[in-house]
Design a protein around this motif. Structure first.
Motif, short mmCIF file in Angstrom:
data_model
loop_
_atom_site.label_atom_id
_atom_site.label_comp_id
_atom_site.label_asym_id
_atom_site.label_seq_id
_atom_site.Cartn_x
_atom_site.Cartn_y
_atom_site.Cartn_z
N ASP A 107 -32.22 34.73 2.48
CA ASP A 107 -33.44 35.38 2.01
C ASP A 107 -34.50 35.34 3.09
OD1 ASP A 107 -32.26 35.77 -0.45
OD2 ASP A 107 -33.16 34.00 -1.37
N ASP A 108 -35.41 36.31 3.03
CA ASP A 108 -36.56 36.29 3.93
C ASP A 108 -37.53 35.19 3.49
OD1 ASP A 108 -35.60 38.41 5.44
OD2 ASP A 108 -36.55 39.90 4.12
N ASP A 109 -38.16 34.57 4.47
CA ASP A 109 -39.14 33.52 4.19
C ASP A 109 -40.33 33.72 5.13
OD1 ASP A 109 -40.20 31.23 2.99
OD2 ASP A 109 -39.33 29.92 4.52
N GLY A 110 -40.90 34.91 5.07
CA GLY A 110 -42.00 35.26 5.97
C GLY A 110 -41.49 35.93 7.24
N PRO A 111 -42.41 36.27 8.12
CA PRO A 111 -42.01 37.01 9.34
C PRO A 111 -41.32 36.13 10.39
CG PRO A 111 -44.37 36.55 9.36
CD PRO A 111 -43.87 36.11 8.03
N ASP A 112 -41.47 34.82 10.30
CA ASP A 112 -41.00 33.95 11.38
C ASP A 112 -39.72 33.19 11.07
OD1 ASP A 112 -43.23 34.71 12.87
OD2 ASP A 112 -44.46 33.10 12.02
N ARG A 113 -39.24 33.25 9.83
CA ARG A 113 -38.02 32.51 9.52
C ARG A 113 -37.39 33.03 8.24
NH1 ARG A 113 -40.16 26.47 7.69
NH2 ARG A 113 -41.15 27.09 5.71
N SER A 114 -36.15 32.63 8.03
CA SER A 114 -35.40 33.00 6.83
C SER A 114 -34.91 31.73 6.14
CB SER A 114 -34.20 33.88 7.19
OG SER A 114 -34.61 35.05 7.87
N HIS B 251 -34.02 26.29 6.71
CA HIS B 251 -34.94 27.26 7.29
C HIS B 251 -34.39 27.62 8.66
CE1 HIS B 251 -37.95 26.62 4.17
NE2 HIS B 251 -37.78 25.33 4.31
N VAL B 252 -34.12 28.89 8.88
CA VAL B 252 -33.48 29.33 10.12
C VAL B 252 -34.27 30.49 10.73
CG1 VAL B 252 -31.17 28.55 9.47
CG2 VAL B 252 -31.93 30.83 8.79
N ILE C 172 -34.44 36.34 10.49
CA ILE C 172 -33.14 36.93 10.83
C ILE C 172 -33.01 38.32 10.22
CG2 ILE C 172 -30.64 36.63 10.65
CD1 ILE C 172 -31.11 33.64 10.43
N ILE C 173 -32.69 39.30 11.06
CA ILE C 173 -32.55 40.67 10.56
C ILE C 173 -31.25 40.81 9.79
CG2 ILE C 173 -33.97 41.62 12.42
CD1 ILE C 173 -31.39 42.45 13.84
N ARG C 174 -31.14 41.89 9.02
CA ARG C 174 -30.00 42.06 8.11
C ARG C 174 -28.64 42.00 8.80
NH1 ARG C 174 -31.32 40.78 3.02
NH2 ARG C 174 -33.37 41.62 2.49
#
Length: 267
Positions: free
Chosen positions: A182-189, A233-234, A241-243
């Motif tokens: 999942d996305d977790d903001g612009p800087d991490r997933s 958190h990655v 991380i892009i799709r």
């Protein structure tokens, strides 16, 4: 037959009966400690202080390694119904790994008693970042739990190998793997992994992730009986991380963790 008798009960100690037979008295003493009834149960728990506790069901052991809630320490939480004692042996075993261990708190809820520890490296005073040391912490706790609670051997993936009392039946760890990013903001997933537990799993997960140049920043690793749940958190080059890379990550993990019953879909 005797002519008459009477008994004197000394609470918790002796039952003294005096019988009169042909004008002679005979005194018989019975230890009450040997005839006090005990509750029976299907399992017996061993507390860390050496005491025993009877219970009907064996709760699910849980060990949580939390890297998120405290910026300065690794927080470890252990739950095993109401069977855990002071866990002094567990704390000493962790100290033998070169760690400073302090008891944070204990609280109760419907799942039992939760014991929390704050752990830092003795050499630096900082939280534990090394995946191999984090896995050593996890296995040390589980091995100690198995030593004092052998009845939990069949409920932990490590029970068949490390348990003091091997489980009566083969431990079934045929658990499907689930992966989600999942996305977790612009800087991490946020990466979620749920799979069958085994020794070394935490180290292997981090290695797979970093082998494709994805950075693991922090996270949480939960051991719930035979099931392992990881939340990391990655990021990739400081960004979420892009799709397409999410799919590469999920496929890499799924391939490594594959089992005959592994579900291909995310949860």
């Amino acid at each position: 037959m005797f002519d008459s008798f009477f008994c004197i009960l000394i609470p918790n100690l002796l039952l003294i009966c005096i019988f009169t037979f042909n004008h002679y008295s005979v005194r018989l003493s019975f230890s009450m400690m040997g005839i006090i009834p005990r509750a029976t149960s299907s399992a017996t728990a061993v507390e860390s202080d050496g005491s025993f506790q009877d219970t009907d069901t064996v709760p699910t052991p849980k060990v949580i390694i939390d890297q998120d809630s405290d910026p300065d320490a690794t927080v470890v939480e252990i739950t095993f119904g109401d069977r855990l004692g002071a866990l002094l042996d567990t704390m000493n075993a962790l100290k033998n790994l070169g760690l400073n261990v302090s008891k944070a708190n204990v609280y109760l809820d419907s799942s039992g008693k939760h014991n929390k520890f704050a752990i830092t490296k003795a050499s630096t005073g900082r939280k534990v970042e090394d995946p191999e040391l984090l896995e050593a912490i996890r296995l040390t706790i589980i091995n100690n739990l198995l030593e004092y609670h052998p009845e939990s051997s069949s409920q932990l993936a490590m029970g068949a190998t490390f348990g003091v009392e091997p489980p009566k039946e083969k431990v079934d760890v045929d658990i499907a793997t689930h992966i989600r990013v999942d996305d977790d903001g612009p800087d991490r997933s946020l990466l979620y992994v749920e799979t069958a537990d085994r020794p070394g799993l935490l180290v292997d997960l981090v290695k797979i992730i970093t082998d494709i140049n994805i950075t693991v920043e922090s996270g949480e690793f939960d051991t719930e009986g035979l099931l392992a749940k990881a939340k990391f958190h990655v990021s990739y080059k400081g960004k979420a991380i892009i799709r397409p890379l999410q799919q590469v990550l999920a496929n890499s993990l799924r391939y490594f963790l594959r089992r005959p019953t592994t579900e291909e879909g995310s949860f």
